[in-house]
Write a protein that holds these residues in place. Structure first.
Motif, mmCIF file in Angstrom:
data_model
loop_
_atom_site.group_PDB
_atom_site.id
_atom_site.type_symbol
_atom_site.label_atom_id
_atom_site.label_comp_id
_atom_site.label_asym_id
_atom_site.label_seq_id
_atom_site.Cartn_x
_atom_site.Cartn_y
_atom_site.Cartn_z
ATOM 1 N N PHE A 236 0.824 -1.206 0.000
ATOM 2 C CA PHE A 236 0.000 0.000 0.000
ATOM 3 C C PHE A 236 0.860 1.259 0.000
ATOM 4 O O PHE A 236 0.455 2.292 -0.546
ATOM 5 C CB PHE A 236 -0.937 -0.006 1.208
ATOM 6 C CG PHE A 236 -2.049 -1.008 1.095
ATOM 7 C CD1 PHE A 236 -2.990 -0.902 0.084
ATOM 8 C CD2 PHE A 236 -2.146 -2.059 1.994
ATOM 9 C CE1 PHE A 236 -4.022 -1.817 -0.030
ATOM 10 C CE2 PHE A 236 -3.171 -2.989 1.885
ATOM 11 C CZ PHE A 236 -4.117 -2.871 0.866
ATOM 12 N N ASN A 237 2.036 1.178 0.606
ATOM 13 C CA ASN A 237 2.929 2.329 0.607
ATOM 14 C C ASN A 237 3.423 2.635 -0.807
ATOM 15 O O ASN A 237 3.463 3.792 -1.228
ATOM 16 C CB ASN A 237 4.111 2.067 1.530
ATOM 17 C CG ASN A 237 5.045 3.257 1.614
ATOM 18 O OD1 ASN A 237 4.649 4.350 1.982
ATOM 19 N ND2 ASN A 237 6.301 3.041 1.259
ATOM 20 N N ARG A 243 -3.443 6.395 4.075
ATOM 21 C CA ARG A 243 -4.343 6.112 5.193
ATOM 22 C C ARG A 243 -4.349 4.617 5.524
ATOM 23 O O ARG A 243 -4.354 4.231 6.697
ATOM 24 C CB ARG A 243 -5.751 6.581 4.857
ATOM 25 C CG ARG A 243 -6.756 6.399 5.996
ATOM 26 C CD ARG A 243 -8.083 7.041 5.669
ATOM 27 N NE ARG A 243 -7.935 8.489 5.474
ATOM 28 C CZ ARG A 243 -8.937 9.290 5.144
ATOM 29 N NH1 ARG A 243 -10.159 8.787 4.971
ATOM 30 N NH2 ARG A 243 -8.730 10.586 5.002
ATOM 31 N N THR A 244 -4.327 3.783 4.513
ATOM 32 C CA THR A 244 -4.282 2.336 4.739
ATOM 33 C C THR A 244 -2.974 1.945 5.414
ATOM 34 O O THR A 244 -2.956 1.090 6.303
ATOM 35 C CB THR A 244 -4.432 1.587 3.407
ATOM 36 O OG1 THR A 244 -5.625 2.006 2.748
ATOM 37 C CG2 THR A 244 -4.486 0.085 3.631
ATOM 38 N N PHE A 249 -0.040 0.062 10.207
ATOM 39 C CA PHE A 249 1.035 0.252 11.173
ATOM 40 C C PHE A 249 0.534 0.053 12.602
ATOM 41 O O PHE A 249 1.192 -0.570 13.428
ATOM 42 C CB PHE A 249 1.639 1.650 11.038
ATOM 43 C CG PHE A 249 2.659 1.964 12.094
ATOM 44 C CD1 PHE A 249 3.929 1.420 12.034
ATOM 45 C CD2 PHE A 249 2.333 2.779 13.172
ATOM 46 C CE1 PHE A 249 4.869 1.696 13.017
ATOM 47 C CE2 PHE A 249 3.265 3.062 14.158
ATOM 48 C CZ PHE A 249 4.538 2.521 14.074
ATOM 49 N N VAL A 250 -0.662 0.564 12.902
ATOM 50 C CA VAL A 250 -1.243 0.384 14.234
ATOM 51 C C VAL A 250 -1.469 -1.095 14.522
ATOM 52 O O VAL A 250 -1.110 -1.607 15.590
ATOM 53 C CB VAL A 250 -2.562 1.174 14.354
ATOM 54 C CG1 VAL A 250 -3.239 0.872 15.687
ATOM 55 C CG2 VAL A 250 -2.308 2.674 14.212
ATOM 56 N N SER A 320 4.662 12.601 9.189
ATOM 57 C CA SER A 320 3.273 12.623 8.742
ATOM 58 C C SER A 320 2.632 11.255 8.816
ATOM 59 O O SER A 320 1.429 11.127 9.046
ATOM 60 C CB SER A 320 3.197 13.156 7.307
ATOM 61 O OG SER A 320 3.971 12.338 6.434
ATOM 62 N N HIS A 321 3.429 10.214 8.587
ATOM 63 C CA HIS A 321 2.948 8.858 8.775
ATOM 64 C C HIS A 321 4.162 7.977 9.036
ATOM 65 O O HIS A 321 5.278 8.285 8.611
ATOM 66 C CB HIS A 321 2.140 8.361 7.569
ATOM 67 C CG HIS A 321 2.919 8.289 6.293
ATOM 68 N ND1 HIS A 321 3.566 7.152 5.876
ATOM 69 C CD2 HIS A 321 3.155 9.227 5.339
ATOM 70 C CE1 HIS A 321 4.145 7.375 4.707
ATOM 71 N NE2 HIS A 321 3.920 8.623 4.373
ATOM 72 N N PRO A 322 4.005 6.856 9.757
ATOM 73 C CA PRO A 322 5.150 6.072 10.201
ATOM 74 C C PRO A 322 5.997 5.525 9.079
ATOM 75 O O PRO A 322 7.195 5.330 9.242
ATOM 76 C CB PRO A 322 4.516 4.940 11.019
ATOM 77 C CG PRO A 322 3.107 4.867 10.550
ATOM 78 C CD PRO A 322 2.740 6.261 10.201
#
Length: 340
Positions: A236-237, A243-244, A249-250, A320-322
Motif C-alpha cells: 500500500f505504501n 491512510r491504509t 502500522f497500528v 506525517s505517517h510512520p
C-alpha cells in the motif's frame, strides 16, 4: 573423518534425554518420527521456490504493479571506469577517504569525481519501486498461505491450546504429515531467500531458519501473521495509499507486542523451559534451544524499542505517517532485503 564428525555432531547425549538413543526414534509400528535427514529435501524445494518466485513476479506481480501505476523508472548509468568498478565490486561500495585518494591517482580523476561516481554507482544498484513491490508481493502471498495452512493444520490439535500436551510422550511423538510439510515448506522458503538475497540478508534469513527450526507450530503461525502485515503495508505504501498504511502500522505494532513480547516469552519459552524438566534431567539440547530462544527474545525487545520510538514520533507529529520515517526504514532493513 567425515563419519566421525557426523557421529560427534549427532551424538545422542547432545540432543536426547538420558537413557534414550536415536535407535529409540526409528520408525516402527506405524509411528513416524522426525529425522535430521528430512532437512535434505529443503534444498530442491528451495530451488523450486526460486522458480515459482520468478514466474510469480513476472506473470502476476508485474501486471499488478502496473495496474496501480507502479513502473520502473529509467536510471542514468555512471560513466565506465574499470578501476573504480573493480574496486566497487571486489572491495567496498563506500570506500574511505584514503582509498578514494588512491583511486583518484590511479584513475586520473579528481577526488570529487571519484566520490560522485561511487555515490551514483550505489544509487544505480538500489532496487526500484517495481522490484520492491514484486518482492513484497511474493512475501505477502507466501505468508498469507502459511498463515492459512498453519491454522488449518493446527486448530484441531490439543497441544495448540494446552502447552503441556506438547511434551506428552516426548520425545517419542509421531510426526504428522501436516507438521512435516509445514516446516519443510517454511524452511525451503527461507532457504530460497538465502540463495536469492545472500549478500544483503544472510543474517536475517539464517535467523529465520533457526526460528522455524526452534519454534513450535502455534508461534510459527503468529510469526506468519506478523510478517504478513509489514508486507501488505509495503504494497500500500508503494501504491501511495497513506491512510491504509497508517492503519496497518497500528495493527502491526499491536500484533508485534502481543506475539513477540507476551505470547513468545510467557507461553512458548515457559513451555520449553519449565515443562521438560518435569520429565527428564536437563541435557545439552535443552540448554542449547532455550538459549537460542532467549537470544531471539532479546532481539524482539530491541525491535519493540524501535517500534515504540516510531509510534512516539508518529503520535507527536514529527512524521506525517510512520512509513515516512527513516527509523521505520532502518528497522525493516534488518528484517527484509529492501527498505520501504
Amino acid at each position: 573423518m567425515i563419519d566421525t564428525l557426523y557421529e560427534w555432531i549427532w551424538w545422542d547425549r547432545f540432543w536426547l534425554p538420558v537413557n534414550l538413543t536415536w535407535a529409540d526414534l526409528e520408525d516402527r509400528d506405524g509411528r513416524v518420527y522426525a529425522k535430521a535427514s528430512d532437512l535434505y529435501v529443503t534444498l530442491p524445494y528451495a530451488i523450486g521456490f526460486l522458480l515459482v518466485r520468478y514466474l510469480f513476479e513476472r506473470l502476476i506481480a508485474t501486471p499488478l504493479a502496473a495496474s496501480v501505476g507502479i513502473r520502473e523508472k529509467a536510471r542514468l548509468r555512471v560513466p565506465d571506469n574499470p578501476i573504480l568498478e573493480l574496486y566497487y565490486l571486489s572491495h567496498s561500495r563506500n570506500p574511505g577517504q584514503a582509498v578514494i585518494d588512491g583511486l583518484s591517482k590511479k584513475s586520473g580523476w579528481c577526488v570529487r569525481q571519484v566520490e560522485r561516481w561511487f555515490r551514483k554507482r550505489r544509487n544505480q544498484d538500489r532496487p526500484g519501486v517495481l522490484k520492491k513491490f514484486r518482492e513484497a508481493s511474493w512475501r505477502f502471498v507466501f505468508y498469507l498461505l502459511a498463515l492459512i495452512g498453519g491454522v488449518v493444520s493446527l486448530y484441531d490439535k490439543e497441544w495448540f491450546y494446552d502447552t503441556w500436551e506438547v511434551w506428552n510422550g516426548f520425545p517419542k511423538q509421531t510426526m504428522l504429515d501436516s507438521q512435516y510439510w509445514y516446516y519443510i515448506l517454511e524452511m525451503s522458503f527461507y532457504g530460497s531467500l538465502l540463495f536469492r538475497d545472500f549478500k544483503e540478508q544472510i543474517i536475517h534469513h539464517l535467523s529465520e531458519l533457526c526460528r522455524v527450526f526452534l519454534v513450535e507450530g502455534r508461534l510459527t503461525v503468529c510469526f506468519s501473521l506478523f510478517s504478513l502485515l509489514p508486507q501488505s503495508a509495503k504494497l500500500f505504501n508503494y501504491a501511495k495509499w497513506e491512510r491504509t498504511c497508517n492503519s496497518l502500522f497500528v495493527v502491526f505494532a499491536i500484533v508485534f507486542m502481543v506475539t513477540r513480547l507476551v505470547i513468545f516469552p510467557f507461553w512458548l519459552i515457559h513451555c520449553t523451559w519449565v515443562y521438560p524438566t518435569l520429565q527428564y534431567p536437563p541435557f545439552f539440547g535443552y540448554y542449547f534451544f532455550n538459549v537460542m530462544l532467549v537470544v531471539l527474545l532479546f532481539l524482539h525487545i530491541f525491535w519493540a524499542y524501535l517500534i515504540l520510538r516510531m509510534v512516539k514520533k508518529f503520535l507527536f507529529g514529527k512524521v506525517s505517517h510512520p512509513f515516512g520515517s527513516g527509523l521505520f526504514h532502518s528497522f525493516f532493513s534488518t528484517l527484509h532485503p529492501f527498505p520501504l
